[in-house]
Design an enzyme around this catalytic site. Structure first.
Site, PDB file in Angstrom:
ATOM      1  CG  HIS A  69       5.209  -7.060  -7.266  1.00 54.62           C
ATOM      2  ND1 HIS A  69       5.545  -7.331  -8.583  1.00 54.62           N
ATOM      3  CD2 HIS A  69       3.901  -7.379  -7.139  1.00 54.62           C
ATOM      4  CE1 HIS A  69       4.473  -7.788  -9.215  1.00 54.62           C
ATOM      5  NE2 HIS A  69       3.464  -7.831  -8.365  1.00 54.62           N
ATOM      6  CG  ASP A  70       4.001 -11.141  -6.955  1.00 52.25           C
ATOM      7  OD1 ASP A  70       3.432 -10.324  -6.208  1.00 52.25           O
ATOM      8  OD2 ASP A  70       3.673 -11.328  -8.147  1.00 52.25           O
ATOM      9  CG  ASP A 108       1.324  -4.697 -13.754  1.00 51.27           C
ATOM     10  OD1 ASP A 108       0.766  -5.753 -14.108  1.00 51.27           O
ATOM     11  OD2 ASP A 108       2.359  -4.659 -13.060  1.00 51.27           O
ATOM     12  CD  GLU A 133       2.502 -12.750 -12.861  1.00 53.80           C
ATOM     13  OE1 GLU A 133       2.977 -12.931 -11.740  1.00 53.80           O
ATOM     14  OE2 GLU A 133       1.305 -12.435 -13.028  1.00 53.80           O
ATOM     15  CG  ASP A 143      -1.535  -9.561 -12.755  1.00 59.56           C
ATOM     16  OD1 ASP A 143      -0.465  -9.665 -12.121  1.00 59.56           O
ATOM     17  OD2 ASP A 143      -2.641  -9.907 -12.285  1.00 59.56           O
TER      18      ASP A 143
HETATM   19  C1  NOJ Z   1       0.420 -11.411 -10.037  1.00 53.56           C
HETATM   20  C2  NOJ Z   1       0.902 -10.142  -9.404  1.00 53.56           C
HETATM   21  O1  NOJ Z   1       2.264 -10.004  -9.636  1.00 53.56           O
HETATM   22  C3  NOJ Z   1       0.546 -10.238  -7.939  1.00 53.56           C
HETATM   23  O2  NOJ Z   1       1.144  -9.227  -7.179  1.00 53.56           O
HETATM   24  C4  NOJ Z   1      -0.949 -10.228  -7.817  1.00 53.56           C
HETATM   25  O3  NOJ Z   1      -1.311 -10.447  -6.480  1.00 53.56           O
HETATM   26  C5  NOJ Z   1      -1.582 -11.323  -8.670  1.00 53.56           C
HETATM   27  N1  NOJ Z   1      -0.996 -11.412  -9.967  1.00 53.56           N
HETATM   28  C6  NOJ Z   1      -3.057 -11.067  -8.843  1.00 53.56           C
HETATM   29  O4  NOJ Z   1      -3.246  -9.933  -9.656  1.00 53.56           O
END
Ligand code: NOJ
Length: 540
Positions: free
Chosen positions: A308-309, A96, A234, A193
């Site tokens: 994971h989100d 990441d 992302e 990210d």
């Molecule tokens: C996206 C990530 O996937 C998430 O888990 C994170 O909280 C935010 N970006 C901030 O880095």
């Protein structure tokens, strides 16, 4: 064809994957233990979410040193060992890259907040007076007061994640340096990210700007040119128009992007992720159709249901009770049959589900902050909890369920977050012991992608477009055809004749029910999904 067009990526969220030292927190040692499991699944690339030094305000997405491994996760030697093991098996590792912001404990920020004259001060974004009421993604203002310099700094996420000032060329240089350092170590690339936010205009609600593309091109020149590197951005604000800009090879930005439009359909528009709305399957189909078309021969897409989100997909769009296995497989087939590179999030391959914990058991900073904000805005506790059950990020972060042993075999200690109580029913050991498992279905999908070029190359057309009970499409390429149908309901559905006619004289290559009927009329059973293939006639 580029190798990644036939590749499948597996996302490991180490904290919740496997604990090797009994402290209750998953670690690199745990991933090492499971390399053969991942190899058995057949995936090509492992994406490891952040394991760098971090105070863990946002589970590692708040980095205090980009060159060090967080001791909670292990050591650099272990990371190198993992990399070697993956490479020995022909697999790749991507890490990441979190460079929209750092942790407030990063030495750059420590210096920046202590002294306006420090060269690091301009590494971050400051204002003497906050300019707007802009809200951060994790609730509250994006501006946080810093008494030492009597100014406010800007943070799009938690206040412990100050945003870097990408306008400053020294910041960019530092980022390119760390990227190159990791690439020189032999890792194969990065998941980046919130990378679409690096060009934002602070203080304006505008999150994206042409600057982002300039920075990515500069990054490409400084880091990726002349190397074989896999990059996935992302890009939550990407649209079918900007996604190709990020990922078209000739623009020299990224290999591919994550678009999020398909995962934003269950919220009341404009009200943020917690205000829930029922999914309209036709809307979902339209979003995929538009993205499939937008990127066809025009960039590259990532295919994902989970990360994971996000909540667990089988609870979100399938049935996590009676038809858990069938619906998990159906969702997998519908996704993996499209063009793009599929991502499997840990536990998806065994059909892991959402949880409903009492409020005090939630750990996620986003969830915790949101409760305060919504209570203040007059939401009932019931509505808040419903939002958390449906959308909370901890749904994806409960420990990976390896066995029916205590704590699902995740740890010998006490896990940092509660285990989903259904672990004795849903776990890897059990899944591997049964025929027709979800795991083996994923194995088949991965192999089909490797065998049939049409999956990577074919075009895409929705079938029975208006029928919200099913998700069906045809891929065509080089005289070949590949059909997919998925029943999105818990009822029997007579397959529209448009589809049954087309699939005559084709071969079934995968289904999620044991016996598939061969009658004239195809009656799809609850969550049934079928994939058919027809070779080029002239080849026979
Ligand atoms: C996206 C990530 O996937 C998430 O888990 C994170 O909280 C935010 N970006 C901030 O880095």
């Amino acid at each position: 064809m580029e190798w990644w067009k036939k590749a499948v990526v597996y996302q490991v969220y180490p904290m919740s994957f496997k604990d090797s030292n009994g402290d209750g927190i998953g670690d690199i040692g745990g991933v090492i233990e499971k390399v053969d499991y991942l190899n058995q699944l057949g995936v090509d690339v492992i994406w490891l979410t952040p394991v760098y030094e971090s105070p863990m305000d946002d589970n590692g997405y708040d980095i205090s040193n980009y060159y060090k491994i967080n001791p909670l996760f292990g050591t650099m030697e272990q990371l190198e060992e993992l990399l070697g093991m993956l490479h020995d098996r022909g697999m790749k590792l991507i890490m990441d890259l979190v460079v929209n912001h750092t942790s407030d404990e990063h030495e750059w920020f420590r210096a920046a907040k202590a002294d306006k004259k420090s060269k690091y001060h301009d590494y971050y974004i400051w204002e003497e007076k906050p300019i707007t009421g802009q809200q951060s993604f994790f609730s509250g203002s994006v501006w946080e007061y810093n008494a030492e310099t009597d100014e406010y700094y800007y943070h799009l996420f938690s206040k412990r994640q100050p945003d870097l000032n990408w306008k400053n060329p020294n910041v960019r240089k530092e980022v390119y340096q760390l990227i190159n350092w990791w690439l020189d170590k032999g890792i194969n690339g990065f998941r980046m990210d919130v990378i679409d936010l690096i060009g934002k205009v602070p203080g304006k609600e505008l999150m994206i700007s042409p600057q982002t593309h300039e920075y990515l091109q500069e990054m490409h020149q400084n880091c990726f040119a002349g190397r074989e590197v896999f990059t996935v951005g992302e890009t939550s604000f990407a649209t079918p128009i900007t996604a190709p800009m990020y990922s078209k090879p000739e623009r020299k930005e990224l290999t591919m992007v994550f678009g999020f439009e398909h995962l934003g359909l269950e919220e009341v528009k404009g009200n943020g992720k917690w205000d829930l709305k029922k999914l309209d399957v036709n809307e979902l189909k339209q979003v995929f159709k538009i993205w499939q078309h937008a990127l066809y021969k025009n960039g590259w897409n990532s295919l994902f249901w989970s990360n994971h989100d996000q909540p667990r997909i089988v609870s979100r769009m399938g049935d996590d009770g009676r038809y858990r296995r069938e619906s998990a497989k159906m969702l997998a087939m519908v996704l993996h049959g499209m063009q793009g590179t599929p991502y499997i999030y840990q536990g998806e391959e065994i059909g892991m589900t959402n949880v409903e914990f009492p409020l005090e058991d939630y750990k996620d900073v986003e969830t915790i902050n949101m409760v305060q904000e919504k209570l203040a805005a007059g939401w009932s506790m019931e509505k808040i909890m419903k939002g958390i059950y449906a959308k909370g990020r901890d749904n994806a972060r409960t420990p990976m369920q390896w066995s029916a042993k205590e704590y699902a075999g995740f740890t010998n200690g006490t896990p940092w977050i509660k285990v989903n109580p259904n672990y004795s029913e849903i776990n890897v050991e059990k899944e591997l012991s049964i025929e027709e498992s979800i795991f083996s279905f994923y194995q088949s999908l991965i192999q089909i992608r490797k065998t049939y070029d049409i999956i990577s190359e074919g075009d895409f057309k929705l079938l029975a477009e208006e029928d919200a009970r099913i998700f069906s499409y045809v891929r065509t390429w080089n005289g070949q055809e590949l059909y997919v149908v998925g029943n999105f309901t818990g009822e029997e559905v007579v397959c529209p004749s448009e589809i049954s006619k087309l699939v005559k004289n084709t071969d079934i290559i995968l289904t999620n029910y044991k016996e598939t009927q061969l009658q004239e009329e195809i009656v799809l059973r609850p969550y049934e999904s079928i994939m058919w293939y027809k070779a080029d006639d002239s080849m026979e």
